[in-house]
Design a protein around this motif. Sequence first.
Motif, mmCIF file in Angstrom:
data_model
loop_
_atom_site.group_PDB
_atom_site.id
_atom_site.type_symbol
_atom_site.label_atom_id
_atom_site.label_comp_id
_atom_site.label_asym_id
_atom_site.label_seq_id
_atom_site.Cartn_x
_atom_site.Cartn_y
_atom_site.Cartn_z
ATOM 1 N N VAL A 291 3.288 2.539 7.294
ATOM 2 C CA VAL A 291 3.724 3.354 8.437
ATOM 3 C C VAL A 291 4.708 4.448 7.992
ATOM 4 C CG1 VAL A 291 3.387 1.383 9.965
ATOM 5 C CG2 VAL A 291 5.699 1.911 9.157
ATOM 6 N N SER A 292 4.847 4.611 6.686
ATOM 7 C CA SER A 292 5.811 5.611 6.197
ATOM 8 C C SER A 292 5.301 7.025 6.427
ATOM 9 C CB SER A 292 6.034 5.396 4.697
ATOM 10 O OG SER A 292 4.832 5.691 3.993
ATOM 11 N N GLU B 288 5.849 -13.240 3.584
ATOM 12 C CA GLU B 288 6.641 -12.532 4.586
ATOM 13 C C GLU B 288 7.200 -11.222 4.025
ATOM 14 O OE1 GLU B 288 9.409 -14.979 6.895
ATOM 15 O OE2 GLU B 288 10.856 -13.341 6.692
ATOM 16 N N ALA C 297 3.152 1.252 15.165
ATOM 17 C CA ALA C 297 3.395 1.032 13.745
ATOM 18 C C ALA C 297 4.200 -0.248 13.496
ATOM 19 C CB ALA C 297 4.134 2.231 13.152
ATOM 20 N N LEU C 298 5.140 -0.525 14.389
ATOM 21 C CA LEU C 298 6.020 -1.676 14.175
ATOM 22 C C LEU C 298 5.394 -2.987 14.619
ATOM 23 C CD1 LEU C 298 9.445 -0.226 15.402
ATOM 24 C CD2 LEU C 298 8.787 -0.777 13.046
ATOM 25 N N ASN C 299 4.691 -2.948 15.762
ATOM 26 C CA ASN C 299 4.351 -4.220 16.405
ATOM 27 C C ASN C 299 2.878 -4.501 16.626
ATOM 28 O OD1 ASN C 299 7.119 -4.743 16.681
ATOM 29 N ND2 ASN C 299 7.209 -3.682 18.658
ATOM 30 N N ILE D 101 0.007 -5.159 11.692
ATOM 31 C CA ILE D 101 0.538 -6.381 11.080
ATOM 32 C C ILE D 101 -0.568 -7.075 10.267
ATOM 33 C CG2 ILE D 101 1.564 -8.648 11.586
ATOM 34 C CD1 ILE D 101 3.466 -6.781 12.783
ATOM 35 N N GLN E 163 3.826 -3.189 5.194
ATOM 36 C CA GLN E 163 3.824 -2.508 6.492
ATOM 37 C C GLN E 163 4.695 -1.261 6.459
ATOM 38 O OE1 GLN E 163 5.238 -4.850 9.763
ATOM 39 N NE2 GLN E 163 4.502 -3.373 11.300
ATOM 40 N N ALA E 164 5.869 -1.394 5.839
ATOM 41 C CA ALA E 164 6.750 -0.225 5.755
ATOM 42 C C ALA E 164 6.037 0.931 5.050
ATOM 43 C CB ALA E 164 8.047 -0.595 5.040
ATOM 44 N N LEU E 165 5.275 0.601 3.993
ATOM 45 C CA LEU E 165 4.540 1.655 3.282
ATOM 46 C C LEU E 165 3.420 2.223 4.161
ATOM 47 C CD1 LEU E 165 4.236 0.020 -0.284
ATOM 48 C CD2 LEU E 165 5.826 1.827 0.427
ATOM 49 N N ALA F 135 4.373 -8.683 3.096
ATOM 50 C CA ALA F 135 3.752 -8.108 4.286
ATOM 51 C C ALA F 135 4.682 -7.078 4.908
ATOM 52 C CB ALA F 135 3.415 -9.205 5.301
ATOM 53 N N ASP F 136 5.968 -7.392 4.963
ATOM 54 C CA ASP F 136 6.919 -6.435 5.541
ATOM 55 C C ASP F 136 7.015 -5.162 4.705
ATOM 56 O OD1 ASP F 136 7.301 -8.245 7.495
ATOM 57 O OD2 ASP F 136 9.440 -8.609 7.127
ATOM 58 N N LEU F 137 6.981 -5.348 3.399
ATOM 59 C CA LEU F 137 7.012 -4.182 2.515
ATOM 60 C C LEU F 137 5.738 -3.351 2.674
ATOM 61 C CD1 LEU F 137 8.136 -2.483 0.158
ATOM 62 C CD2 LEU F 137 7.149 -4.155 -1.432
#
Lengths: 802, 475
Positions: A794-795, A783, A726-728, A733, A790-792, A786-788
């Motif tokens: 993988v939530s 940036e 999920a993170l990497n 991504i 991704q957080a959604l 995309a980070d936001l």
Amino acid sequence: MGMQGMRVAIFSLSWMIKTMWKVGFLACFTCGLSLALGQGPSVEEAARHWAFQSISEPVPPLVTNAGTSIDSFLAAKQRSHQLRSAETVSSRLLLRRLAFGLKGLPATHDETLAFERDDRPDALARQVDKMLASPRFGERWGRHWLDLARYADTKGYLVGGASRRYPFAYSYRDWVIGSLNAGMPYDEFVRKQLAADLLRNAPAHPDLAALGFLTVGPRFLNREHLIIDDCIDVVTRGLMGFTVGCARCHDHFYDPIPQEDYYSLYGIFDLVKEPKELPVISLPDPSSPSYRDYTSKLKTLEKAVAEHLRSKWNYLRSEQGIRAYMQAAHDGFSLSNDRLEALAAKRKLYPKLVIRWRDFLRKKETSDDRLFAPWRAFREAKPSSYSSIVANWLSNSREIPPFLERELRKGTPKDFTQVSSWYSREFAGALAKSFVGQSSKATATLVATPAFPVSFELSAVERYFDTAARNKTNALRAKVAKHQADHPGSPTRAMAIVDVSTFHNPRIFERGNPNNRGREVPRRFLAALSPAGTRKPYVNGSGRLELADSILSKSNPLTARVFVNRVWEQMIGEGIVRTPSDFGLRGAPPTHPLLLDYLASTFREDSWDLKRLVRRISLSEAYRQSCGSPPARDPENRLLSVMNRQRLDFESMRDAMLFASGEIDLSIGGRSVHLIKKPFSVRRAVYGYVDRQNIPALLRTFDFSNPNIHTPARPETTVPQQALFALNDPFVIGRAEALGRALVGFAAEKAIQALYRRVLSRDPSAQELATAHAFLGGESSLEGLADLAQALLVSNEFFFID
Amino acid sequence: MDSASRDLPFARRDFLTRCGMGLGVAALGALCGEESLGAASINPMTPRGPHFAPKAKRVIHLFMNGGPAHMDTFDPKPELTRWSGKALPEGRRLATERKTGAAFGSPFRFNRYGKSGLQVSEIFPHVAKHADELCVIRSMKADLPNHEPSLMLMNCGDARLPRPSMGSWVTYGLGSENANLPGFVVLCPNGYPITETNNWRAAFLPGIYQGTYVDPTKGGPNEVIPNLKPARGLDRQGRQLDLLRSLNATHAADRGSDARLEARIQSFELAYRMQMEASDAFDVSKEPAKLRESYGSGIHAKQCLIARRLVERGVRFVQLWHGKDQPWDSHDDIEKQHRRLAGECDQAIGALLSDLKRTGLLEETLVLWGGEFGRTPTVELPKPGSNGGKVNGRDHNHHGFSMWMAGGGVKAGYVHGATDEFGFQAVENPVHVHDLHATMLHLLGFDHERFTYRYAGRDFRFTDVHGRVVKELLA
């Protein structure tokens, strides 16, 4: 231990001892362990076992305020335990649950809004019907079936450079998906997977692909009895929740399955084979460039295989080849087989064939064959005495073969090599039939007899190959297989099987050992599932179609029960029987036996219609209730007083991410695509390539079904490797960036709202908006977005289904 | 018990019985596998206690794949040397995979080492220094003289059927002491041994227990565990994780307690730490130069040092293979090949033992050394396609061979059992591979007859219906 327990224990012990006696104390003692502890059933108990009773047609109990019939059964039980089902879940969550359950994809924000606003009484039914009609349904439910069918695109471990691919496994996968989408009744669905080839005489019928059910399993280094064991397992556990595989070496310790029943089924699968060429079931446009390219390249590759075989065969039958082999046979005439093989290898000749030549010549020498008398005479003599032999022969005008006489009249051979070269020329000539009129009739007859070392057909040449020649053949064939598998113009073939042409009954393998054959048993259905007096040997071919009929017979209560239980489990999260592939005496009893029978009997009445079954469950209150913690008095939620919270399996998770980012390609069917390697396929995960020998770590991490063995249900684990993905993982991504990229430059609030709608199909709360706003620093940069995103993605909200 | 709960469809007790597990009650919910009753959402790698107090908590299996010759390594046979070149007496030459001929004395010298006076071949001088730590079994037995079934037997307890590997069983039974690393790691330089990933398969156990294969020649820790390398700076990731934490907290707040939601939240915290710790574990450059030197050079030095770093961090089962395919399979040139092979790994194995001892890890680490079988005391005869016809090698031999263990509660400086005077078959106190497995499980705290997994309606054991604990091997 009460009296009952004692009786069972004593009975079990004597049964076990009897059985162990029968199997020579070598059988699976593990099975017996708990028997000795008093858990084993008696024969009467086995006969009384709930799962073997015919399916009743229970009337839903009268319960006030229970919704559908399903709910009446559940409510009756809940109320006797002072429990009630939970509140109905919100429309938004219900639609999400339904979309993932039926399609394996989320509902969009727009769909959710529309559903929330739809106050027609049949709003839910409309949604259910829409989803059942969507091709996504077959993809979702097809994948469930592929788990059960241990689907993979490869054969598993093999040696010698042989191709491990199943180039046409996808035709089975597509058949499954297509059949479910078309609403094929389950009985027909099963019958075709066992015996499509016997249902109609249509050698190119698309339904032949159904037979992949029997053929996509692991190949166990081509060990026939293990392949058959796998078929028996997938058919009995997969379709009937009956662990017949346990009876391979001995009578089943728990269930009423005598060892002979295993071999009755074994005999059926022992009488099928793969056709020499898999049938083409959909021919592409023959004038299309891609098909033309495919066929021309295929021709080249197949020619390479054929030429390889033919050149070897030609050489073995040529004058030069025969001379080399005869010479080796002569040189090693009295050697042991081992040493002769060594000699053959040194000369790069095939050891098996050299031995054959030597044995042939030995036999000919002792049989007083006129053709070989001179050969023997020369072989045994020294070249110095050749002239007297020749003189003797010619003067005594003994009958010598004409070709030798011709040569000998020209002069005395200088050594044995010359003699054997005359022979080889004669044989080669006779084989090539080019010496018409010159080679004698005797030679012509001889080279045509099966005893002649190289009289075999081209197709048999491989049997004599040494390792090098065999590996070369494997490598060339692997190229053909790869071409057939990968080329877009390659026509689809069915992984079909056919019956062999002569039939016989199987013999029991004592203790499961194929080298220790016991008594003969007929091919027929399992004793425990055949009503008294109806059990007859199968007489049509292998008996596969009769087997399918037995499995689907109304007198067999397991098939329908097992299937509806699997469907219930997919939708509700837990089965009514929580051991989905073991309905035997050691399996879990049903939490709701009447409900199970109700579902099974209505399923059969509805002509085995999966969609109607799914619809019936979807519309129940049980399905529509909220998730939550089970009450303390029912910690495992067996009474279903709340909905089980489910989570996305690997396929749904991956598909949902692509769906959210808008990148998903929803085309249907075709060759398997690579999910793990870059560039990532954007197709649904059900179309992913599955290599059973090397299942990618990612799939294992996410509890993907093990295709090496029938998997009753996927395990559910939570490990940090999942979070690392999920993170990497570049796949995640990439989706996050795609989501972010589309929103760069929008006002932060707008972008945040759009992300919530795309990923979670809802608007953010004021609090969530504020948090996200602070995270973005008020800007909508790539940036940050995309980070936001991704957080959604993988939530927990994304990953779990309420 | 009130009446309502008494006639609940399932009582807790039934649940335990049906699971048929011999493990501690706490572990049951997670470990019922196929018949798992919805309770498997906790991390399956959570450390668990076995049946009784274990002597060994972890295993390092040094797999000499191909089959080292016992009479050239740990089982001196002076009588064989005397017979060298002569045919063995009638009936003493046993059938193996290929034809063998005359007696073939070991080309190597054996010396005595340590207080125990253990005899070890000259090709293992570094291992020999640990003679007083070793528990050598000279009477091992397997079933067949072929690689594939013997590898399967040694690793999975069955020659043919798809059964879980030893590492999978042990990880399933004990979990892992380090949540940031895989519980079962397999290192094999340059590629797979034959039968490939089957050697460390989980079969019917959940896939999470399968060995994680690492090619130590690749070495980069990021290739070991997928997605280990942070995709962006740790700062940026930290901020993102803060956000995720708040999203998940809001989500959980509406939903009451659910262990599965919590478990997934925790998994992100673990993953975050794992990014640092796992790469560290595979990075041998972090060891002092002097220690690294003691392991020697080459890939075996590296993988033995990785093994120590892994067990030190709580990895449960580490399997080191000598190399891809079957390096120890010296059908020809036994002298040259065995000398080379031992030379490749001897110093590293010796250093590993020293290092484990120095760090105190050896006491609770069971080290196992050996191949899938041994080799014949008779010379292999030439056979096309299978050897070079040099008549100076040995065939496979499953009738008798040697393995050794160290640490983890085994009797140190001890030799168990014996082969006949030529080394052809185990004659004194034979130890079948199943017995070795039973003994290893015992050392790890399991009664091998009660350590089961329910699959396809049957309770499976690693030792199937075989195996007995060899008490003499225990300290």
